[in-house]
Motif scaffolding. Sequence first.
Motif, short mmCIF file in Angstrom:
data_model
loop_
_atom_site.label_atom_id
_atom_site.label_comp_id
_atom_site.label_asym_id
_atom_site.label_seq_id
_atom_site.Cartn_x
_atom_site.Cartn_y
_atom_site.Cartn_z
N ARG A 13 0.87 -1.33 -0.05
CA ARG A 13 0.04 -0.19 -0.15
C ARG A 13 0.76 1.20 -0.15
NH1 ARG A 13 -5.14 -1.51 4.21
NH2 ARG A 13 -6.26 -2.46 2.54
N GLU A 16 2.15 1.54 -3.56
CA GLU A 16 0.84 2.05 -4.36
C GLU A 16 0.67 3.62 -4.35
OE1 GLU A 16 -1.24 -2.38 -4.98
OE2 GLU A 16 -2.11 -0.86 -3.51
N LEU A 17 0.63 3.95 -2.92
CA LEU A 17 0.22 5.38 -2.81
C LEU A 17 1.17 6.35 -3.34
CD1 LEU A 17 -1.57 7.43 -1.49
CD2 LEU A 17 -0.09 6.94 0.83
N ASP A 19 3.25 5.72 -5.77
CA ASP A 19 3.08 5.44 -7.18
C ASP A 19 1.86 6.45 -7.72
OD1 ASP A 19 5.22 4.11 -8.12
OD2 ASP A 19 4.02 2.06 -7.96
N PHE A 20 0.65 6.46 -6.84
CA PHE A 20 -0.36 7.32 -7.25
C PHE A 20 0.43 8.83 -7.31
CE2 PHE A 20 -3.73 10.29 -5.95
CZ PHE A 20 -4.47 9.86 -7.06
N GLN A 23 2.18 9.67 -10.44
CA GLN A 23 1.70 9.79 -11.65
C GLN A 23 0.57 10.91 -11.81
OE1 GLN A 23 0.51 5.85 -13.09
NE2 GLN A 23 2.13 4.89 -11.75
N HIS A 24 0.20 11.25 -10.40
CA HIS A 24 -0.76 12.45 -10.46
C HIS A 24 -0.43 13.66 -9.40
CE1 HIS A 24 -2.71 8.61 -11.33
NE2 HIS A 24 -3.79 9.27 -11.73
N HIS A 28 -4.09 16.23 -3.13
CA HIS A 28 -5.24 15.22 -3.09
C HIS A 28 -5.91 15.14 -1.86
CE1 HIS A 28 -4.31 13.81 -7.21
NE2 HIS A 28 -3.04 14.08 -6.84
N LEU A 33 -8.09 10.21 -2.26
CA LEU A 33 -7.23 9.29 -2.52
C LEU A 33 -7.91 7.95 -1.96
CD1 LEU A 33 -4.16 11.23 -0.59
CD2 LEU A 33 -4.20 10.34 -2.94
N ARG A 36 -9.94 6.62 -5.05
CA ARG A 36 -8.93 6.35 -6.11
C ARG A 36 -8.27 4.92 -5.88
NH1 ARG A 36 -7.03 9.82 -10.06
NH2 ARG A 36 -8.11 11.91 -10.12
N LEU A 37 -7.89 4.88 -4.54
CA LEU A 37 -7.22 3.64 -4.10
C LEU A 37 -7.89 2.60 -3.53
CD1 LEU A 37 -3.85 5.70 -2.98
CD2 LEU A 37 -4.27 4.19 -5.06
#
Length: 257
Positions: A13, A16-17, A19-20, A23-24, A28, A33, A36-37
């Motif tokens: 996690r 992944e966070l 990475d989010f 890419q964004h 946020h 969040l 999205r996740l």
Amino acid sequence: MAEPVPHVKSALRTVELLDFFAQHPGLHSLTDLQGRLGYPKSSLHALLRTLVDLGWIETDVTGTLYRIGMRALLVGATYIDGDPVVQLARDALDWLAEATGETVHLARLDHFDVVYLATRASRHYLRPFSRVGRRLPANSTSLGKAILATRDDDEVLALLPADLPSLTRHTIAEPGQLLADLRRVRKRGHAVDREENTEGLRCFGVALRTTDPPRDAISCSVPISRLTAEREKDIVACLLEARDRIERSAVRQRRAY
């Protein structure tokens, strides 16, 4: 065959966070969040607070909006500073930028994206310019197409996402058309982005044969307003020379070890 190592949920996690956020870009909210996740809001909030305390994520003045933090920049800079291909390519990129007067890039294939590792700005470009760290879909760039063309059709198809992204009206976003274009790249010896990434810009790219299969490429971007058939021929010749310089440096380095 070895069994796959199970993922640690908290570590997965966290990655992944991050990475989010990579890419964004931008701020946020917790609600955004979570939507999205899909993480439980309570555990996501605890993860965010931990990463804020460690410097991987930052908040705005209200403390309710989140973005990527300074520590990510430090780690990214360390990756680039320590990458052997970036070091090998430095002099050749300087020479290529000087020889062409145009913007040149070095990028690496990551899944189906290319990630920019080094940039030299055109002498015509007066504003600060860098794409380092930016990622773009491989089908929209000469860099990506040059690397993909070193694979056979089946390997390329295995890399393709379900839907090919289209950044401009010129982007090749149909698998069959992309494979046909890659066949032309192999025959021609270099890739061409015909306003497929940015309107008004044509880019030429060649893969670096420093790994097998190649995963890196260099490119030169030229506004179509400055491009002629003779200019295109000269730019491609300079690209090939820069590629050869980098590959010769890689051979010398391997022999030294």
